[in-house]
Design a protein around this motif. Structure first.
Motif, short mmCIF file in Angstrom:
data_model
loop_
_atom_site.label_atom_id
_atom_site.label_comp_id
_atom_site.label_asym_id
_atom_site.label_seq_id
_atom_site.Cartn_x
_atom_site.Cartn_y
_atom_site.Cartn_z
N ILE A 202 3.94 2.99 3.80
CA ILE A 202 3.67 1.62 4.26
C ILE A 202 2.19 1.46 4.62
N ARG A 203 1.64 2.44 5.33
CA ARG A 203 0.22 2.35 5.71
C ARG A 203 -0.67 2.41 4.48
N ALA A 204 -0.26 3.21 3.49
CA ALA A 204 -1.06 3.31 2.26
C ALA A 204 -1.06 1.98 1.50
N VAL A 205 0.12 1.35 1.41
CA VAL A 205 0.21 0.07 0.69
C VAL A 205 -0.57 -1.02 1.44
N ARG A 206 -0.50 -0.99 2.78
CA ARG A 206 -1.27 -1.95 3.57
C ARG A 206 -2.77 -1.80 3.30
N HIS A 207 -3.19 -0.55 3.12
CA HIS A 207 -4.63 -0.29 2.93
C HIS A 207 -5.09 -0.73 1.55
N ASP A 208 -4.32 -0.37 0.50
CA ASP A 208 -4.75 -0.71 -0.87
C ASP A 208 -3.55 -0.61 -1.81
N HIS A 209 -3.07 -1.75 -2.29
CA HIS A 209 -1.92 -1.79 -3.19
C HIS A 209 -2.17 -0.99 -4.46
N GLU A 210 -3.35 -1.21 -5.08
CA GLU A 210 -3.61 -0.60 -6.39
C GLU A 210 -3.71 0.91 -6.29
N THR A 211 -4.40 1.39 -5.25
CA THR A 211 -4.52 2.83 -5.08
C THR A 211 -3.16 3.45 -4.80
N ALA A 212 -2.35 2.75 -3.99
CA ALA A 212 -1.00 3.26 -3.69
C ALA A 212 -0.16 3.35 -4.95
N THR A 213 -0.30 2.35 -5.81
CA THR A 213 0.43 2.37 -7.09
C THR A 213 -0.04 3.54 -7.95
N ALA A 214 -1.36 3.75 -7.99
CA ALA A 214 -1.91 4.84 -8.79
C ALA A 214 -1.44 6.21 -8.28
N PRO B 51 6.15 3.85 -4.68
CA PRO B 51 6.92 2.69 -5.18
C PRO B 51 6.62 1.44 -4.35
N VAL B 52 5.55 0.75 -4.73
CA VAL B 52 5.03 -0.36 -3.91
C VAL B 52 6.06 -1.47 -3.73
N VAL B 53 6.78 -1.81 -4.81
CA VAL B 53 7.75 -2.91 -4.72
C VAL B 53 8.84 -2.59 -3.70
N ARG B 54 9.34 -1.35 -3.76
CA ARG B 54 10.39 -0.96 -2.81
C ARG B 54 9.85 -0.86 -1.39
N VAL B 55 8.60 -0.41 -1.25
CA VAL B 55 7.99 -0.34 0.10
C VAL B 55 7.84 -1.74 0.68
N CYS B 56 7.42 -2.69 -0.16
CA CYS B 56 7.27 -4.07 0.32
C CYS B 56 8.63 -4.65 0.74
#
Length: 285
Positions: A165-177, A181-186
């Protein structure tokens, strides 16, 4: 002076409950950039479901355990069918969540009724506190809120999902790379924020009235806490919620509640003029 202490303590207790609700609003905004206008109505749904489950089962504590689970499932459904299709445009999420707010309010009015109701406190009695006989349940509600806040930050900082969650908050694209699983985290984060609002409603039900418009007054206060604390700043949101609530409690000792709310709005305006990104922006994130 006793009245001032009582109102200040009331403000502190209410501020801790509001912090729980505003935290859900803040984490949803911080991760999804969604301005969730229906968040106050999730709180309202928590008060209503808490009252119904408590009446049906005869146990408030069982209701308190069930309500966040219902909130989590409700959040998953709302994220999938309301938020996700409109998440690409922030302004569109305001419209969709406003529509959701109307649906929740009218749905509760149609099924639960329009008459305000009260829930009996599960813990009766008072204790002397600063010269005032203070209700024990309010102290229990404050301690429960603090426990939930601590658990939330332990989860966010000590678990793998919290790290995602903290990684996705910081940067979606980097977290995806990185394979997160950004969609499930959101989806999980929106459901978690919704569950926080509902559990806040359940714990607040014996303190406030239970009706279909209970969330209308909560939402502006939560937004003020999020704005003053710094958009997306979770610790700042909690601090701002408590500070605002205590301040309103103290102002209420010398003026009516409307003036107390005006004072909060004045504080928010002053903070935005001096620190446009919030009082605690940059301190923690």
């Amino acid at each position: 002076m006793d009245l001032v202490f009582a109102l200040a303590i009331n403000g502190l207790v209410w501020g801790l409950i509001i912090a729980l609700i505003a935290l859900g609003l803040s984490i949803i905004f911080g991760l999804l950039d969604v301005i969730n206008v229906a968040h106050g109505d999730f709180f309202m749904v928590g008060t209503v479901v808490g009252l119904i489950v408590a009446e049906r089962t005869g146990s408030f504590w069982l209701a308190l355990a069930i309500v966040p689970l219902i909130g989590f499932l409700l959040g998953l459904v709302v994220e999938r069918f309301v938020i996700r299709p409109s998440a690409r445009l922030a302004s569109l999420t305001i419209v969709t969540t406003f529509g959701l707010s109307m649906i929740l309010q009218e749905g509760v009015r149609a099924t639960f009724g329009a008459q305000p109701r009260r829930m009996a406190a599960p813990v009766q009695g008072t204790v002397p506190l600063f010269g005032v006989d203070y209700e024990i349940y309010r102290l229990v509600a404050a301690l429960f809120s603090v426990a939930c806040l601590l658990l939330f930050f332990v989860f966010l900082n000590r678990t793998k999902l919290g790290t995602w969650i903290r990684a996705v908050r910081h940067d979606h694209e980097t977290a995806t790379a990185l394979g997160i699983p950004v969609v499930r985290v959101c989806a999980f984060t929106f459901a978690l924020g919704t569950a926080l609002a509902l559990v806040g409603g359940a714990i607040a039900a014996p303190i406030t009235t239970v009706e279909f418009r209970t969330g209308v007054d909560i939402l502006p206060f939560c937004f003020m806490a999020v704005v003053i604390g710094g958009l997306g700043n979770l610790q700042g949101t909690i601090a701002a919620a408590v500070l605002l609530s205590v301040m309103e409690g103290l102002v209420t000792s010398v003026a009516d509640p409307t003036m107390a709310r005006v004072a909060s709005l004045a504080v928010m305006c002053a903070v935005l003029l001096v620190r446009p990104h919030g009082l605690f922006a940059g301190a923690t994130r």
